[in-house]
Design a protein around this motif. Structure first.
Motif, PDB file in Angstrom:
ATOM      1  N   ASN A 180      52.299  45.215  31.118  1.00 31.29           N
ATOM      2  CA  ASN A 180      52.100  44.686  32.476  1.00 31.29           C
ATOM      3  C   ASN A 180      50.845  45.265  33.121  1.00 31.29           C
ATOM      4  O   ASN A 180      50.088  44.547  33.784  1.00 31.29           O
ATOM      5  N   GLU A 181      50.611  46.560  32.935  1.00 34.62           N
ATOM      6  CA  GLU A 181      49.406  47.187  33.494  1.00 34.62           C
ATOM      7  C   GLU A 181      48.146  46.608  32.842  1.00 34.62           C
ATOM      8  O   GLU A 181      47.137  46.393  33.521  1.00 34.62           O
ATOM      9  N   MET A 182      48.196  46.353  31.547  1.00 35.87           N
ATOM     10  CA  MET A 182      47.030  45.774  30.858  1.00 35.87           C
ATOM     11  C   MET A 182      46.732  44.374  31.390  1.00 35.87           C
ATOM     12  O   MET A 182      45.557  44.003  31.544  1.00 35.87           O
ATOM     13  N   GLU A 183      47.756  43.598  31.674  1.00 39.98           N
ATOM     14  CA  GLU A 183      47.534  42.266  32.252  1.00 39.98           C
ATOM     15  C   GLU A 183      46.879  42.367  33.618  1.00 39.98           C
ATOM     16  O   GLU A 183      45.956  41.607  33.931  1.00 39.98           O
ATOM     17  N   ASP A 184      47.342  43.322  34.425  1.00 40.47           N
ATOM     18  CA  ASP A 184      46.738  43.520  35.743  1.00 40.47           C
ATOM     19  C   ASP A 184      45.273  43.933  35.619  1.00 40.47           C
ATOM     20  O   ASP A 184      44.405  43.420  36.339  1.00 40.47           O
ATOM     21  N   VAL A 185      44.981  44.850  34.701  1.00 37.81           N
ATOM     22  CA  VAL A 185      43.599  45.312  34.512  1.00 37.81           C
ATOM     23  C   VAL A 185      42.718  44.169  34.009  1.00 37.81           C
ATOM     24  O   VAL A 185      41.584  43.998  34.481  1.00 37.81           O
ATOM     25  N   SER A 186      43.217  43.364  33.088  1.00 36.78           N
ATOM     26  CA  SER A 186      42.400  42.259  32.572  1.00 36.78           C
ATOM     27  C   SER A 186      42.152  41.215  33.662  1.00 36.78           C
ATOM     28  O   SER A 186      41.052  40.651  33.734  1.00 36.78           O
ATOM     29  N   ARG A 187      43.125  40.976  34.545  1.00 35.67           N
ATOM     30  CA  ARG A 187      42.895  40.051  35.671  1.00 35.67           C
ATOM     31  C   ARG A 187      41.840  40.603  36.617  1.00 35.67           C
ATOM     32  O   ARG A 187      40.953  39.872  37.070  1.00 35.67           O
ATOM     33  N   ARG A 188      41.914  41.890  36.888  1.00 38.51           N
ATOM     34  CA  ARG A 188      40.903  42.494  37.775  1.00 38.51           C
ATOM     35  C   ARG A 188      39.519  42.466  37.138  1.00 38.51           C
ATOM     36  O   ARG A 188      38.523  42.220  37.821  1.00 38.51           O
ATOM     37  N   LEU A 189      39.470  42.723  35.823  1.00 36.86           N
ATOM     38  CA  LEU A 189      38.175  42.679  35.138  1.00 36.86           C
ATOM     39  C   LEU A 189      37.584  41.268  35.169  1.00 36.86           C
ATOM     40  O   LEU A 189      36.365  41.100  35.363  1.00 36.86           O
ATOM     41  N   ALA A 190      38.419  40.267  34.991  1.00 37.12           N
ATOM     42  CA  ALA A 190      37.936  38.888  35.050  1.00 37.12           C
ATOM     43  C   ALA A 190      37.406  38.571  36.446  1.00 37.12           C
ATOM     44  O   ALA A 190      36.347  37.942  36.589  1.00 37.12           O
ATOM     45  N   ALA A 191      38.115  39.030  37.483  1.00 38.78           N
ATOM     46  CA  ALA A 191      37.654  38.794  38.855  1.00 38.78           C
ATOM     47  C   ALA A 191      36.360  39.555  39.116  1.00 38.78           C
ATOM     48  O   ALA A 191      35.428  39.017  39.746  1.00 38.78           O
ATOM     49  N   GLU A 192      36.245  40.769  38.648  1.00 47.89           N
ATOM     50  CA  GLU A 192      35.016  41.554  38.838  1.00 47.89           C
ATOM     51  C   GLU A 192      33.860  40.948  38.044  1.00 47.89           C
ATOM     52  O   GLU A 192      32.707  40.969  38.500  1.00 47.89           O
ATOM     53  N   ARG A 193      34.132  40.414  36.841  1.00 46.68           N
ATOM     54  CA  ARG A 193      33.081  39.769  36.058  1.00 46.68           C
ATOM     55  C   ARG A 193      32.524  38.568  36.827  1.00 46.68           C
ATOM     56  O   ARG A 193      31.310  38.345  36.866  1.00 46.68           O
ATOM     57  N   LYS A 194      33.408  37.825  37.455  1.00 44.55           N
ATOM     58  CA  LYS A 194      32.977  36.685  38.259  1.00 44.55           C
ATOM     59  C   LYS A 194      32.119  37.159  39.428  1.00 44.55           C
ATOM     60  O   LYS A 194      31.059  36.572  39.727  1.00 44.55           O
ATOM     61  N   ASP A 195      32.541  38.241  40.080  1.00 42.88           N
ATOM     62  CA  ASP A 195      31.750  38.805  41.181  1.00 42.88           C
ATOM     63  C   ASP A 195      30.391  39.310  40.688  1.00 42.88           C
ATOM     64  O   ASP A 195      29.369  39.137  41.361  1.00 42.88           O
ATOM     65  N   ILE A 196      30.357  39.919  39.519  1.00 40.77           N
ATOM     66  CA  ILE A 196      29.093  40.423  38.963  1.00 40.77           C
ATOM     67  C   ILE A 196      28.149  39.262  38.651  1.00 40.77           C
ATOM     68  O   ILE A 196      26.937  39.337  38.925  1.00 40.77           O
ATOM     69  N   ASP A 197      28.709  38.183  38.104  1.00 40.55           N
ATOM     70  CA  ASP A 197      27.870  37.005  37.826  1.00 40.55           C
ATOM     71  C   ASP A 197      27.282  36.440  39.125  1.00 40.55           C
ATOM     72  O   ASP A 197      26.106  36.070  39.169  1.00 40.55           O
ATOM     73  N   ASP A 198      28.111  36.387  40.173  1.00 43.51           N
ATOM     74  CA  ASP A 198      27.610  35.919  41.478  1.00 43.51           C
ATOM     75  C   ASP A 198      26.511  36.834  42.000  1.00 43.51           C
ATOM     76  O   ASP A 198      25.486  36.362  42.529  1.00 43.51           O
ATOM     77  N   LEU A 199      26.696  38.158  41.851  1.00 45.15           N
ATOM     78  CA  LEU A 199      25.665  39.105  42.308  1.00 45.15           C
ATOM     79  C   LEU A 199      24.368  38.952  41.504  1.00 45.15           C
ATOM     80  O   LEU A 199      23.257  39.083  42.061  1.00 45.15           O
ATOM     81  N   LYS A 200      24.481  38.668  40.217  1.00 44.99           N
ATOM     82  CA  LYS A 200      23.274  38.455  39.390  1.00 44.99           C
ATOM     83  C   LYS A 200      22.515  37.223  39.872  1.00 44.99           C
ATOM     84  O   LYS A 200      21.275  37.231  39.955  1.00 44.99           O
ATOM     85  N   LYS A 201      23.258  36.158  40.190  1.00 45.00           N
ATOM     86  CA  LYS A 201      22.598  34.936  40.693  1.00 45.00           C
ATOM     87  C   LYS A 201      21.874  35.217  42.001  1.00 45.00           C
ATOM     88  O   LYS A 201      20.735  34.784  42.198  1.00 45.00           O
TER      89      LYS A 201
END
Length: 128
Positions: free
Chosen positions: A90-111
């Motif tokens: 369950n913790e790994m699922e939470d971490v992977s969801r947060r990483l996916a959300a942060e990756r999206k934020d990082i892509d937006d910041l790069k743009k």
């Protein structure tokens, strides 16, 4: 329960040498004549059930209690390990969801960074 000396002597002199067996305190008034060829008067095995049945009976019972205790503890440890595995999943699922959300934020910041760099380059080229 107690008999006087007259009661003991009432059986007669010829019965004085005979032995009597009493089964319990409640049966004191019921005296059974013990046969003379009997090798022992009071057998401990007769009075205590299973006293001499198996010599290692106590050790065997202790062994089974110990075995039952060990099995119970190991079963509890297995359930605890399964619980930890589920919690970790369950913790790994939470971490992977947060990483996916942060990756999206990082892509937006790069743009946004690329747009800022282009604009700065454009302004720099206009000033030159």
């Amino acid at each position: 329960m107690t008999h006087s000396s007259q009661d003991a002597g009432s059986h007669g002199i010829h019965e004085e040498g005979k032995l009597y067996v009493v089964d319990s305190i409640n049966d004191l008034n019921k005296l059974n004549l013990c046969p003379t060829e009997s090798p022992r008067l009071f057998s401990l095995e007769d009075k205590i059930p299973n006293a001499g049945a198996i010599p290692g009976n106590g050790r065997q019972g202790l062994f089974f209690v110990g075995l039952l205790l060990v099995l119970t503890v190991s079963l509890a440890l297995v359930f605890f390990a399964i619980f930890l595995i589920i919690q970790t999943g369950n913790e790994m699922e939470d971490v992977s969801r947060r990483l996916a959300a942060e990756r999206k934020d990082i892509d937006d910041l790069k743009k946004i960074n690329n747009m800022i760099v282009k604009r700065l380059n454009q302004l720099d080229s206009e000033q030159n």
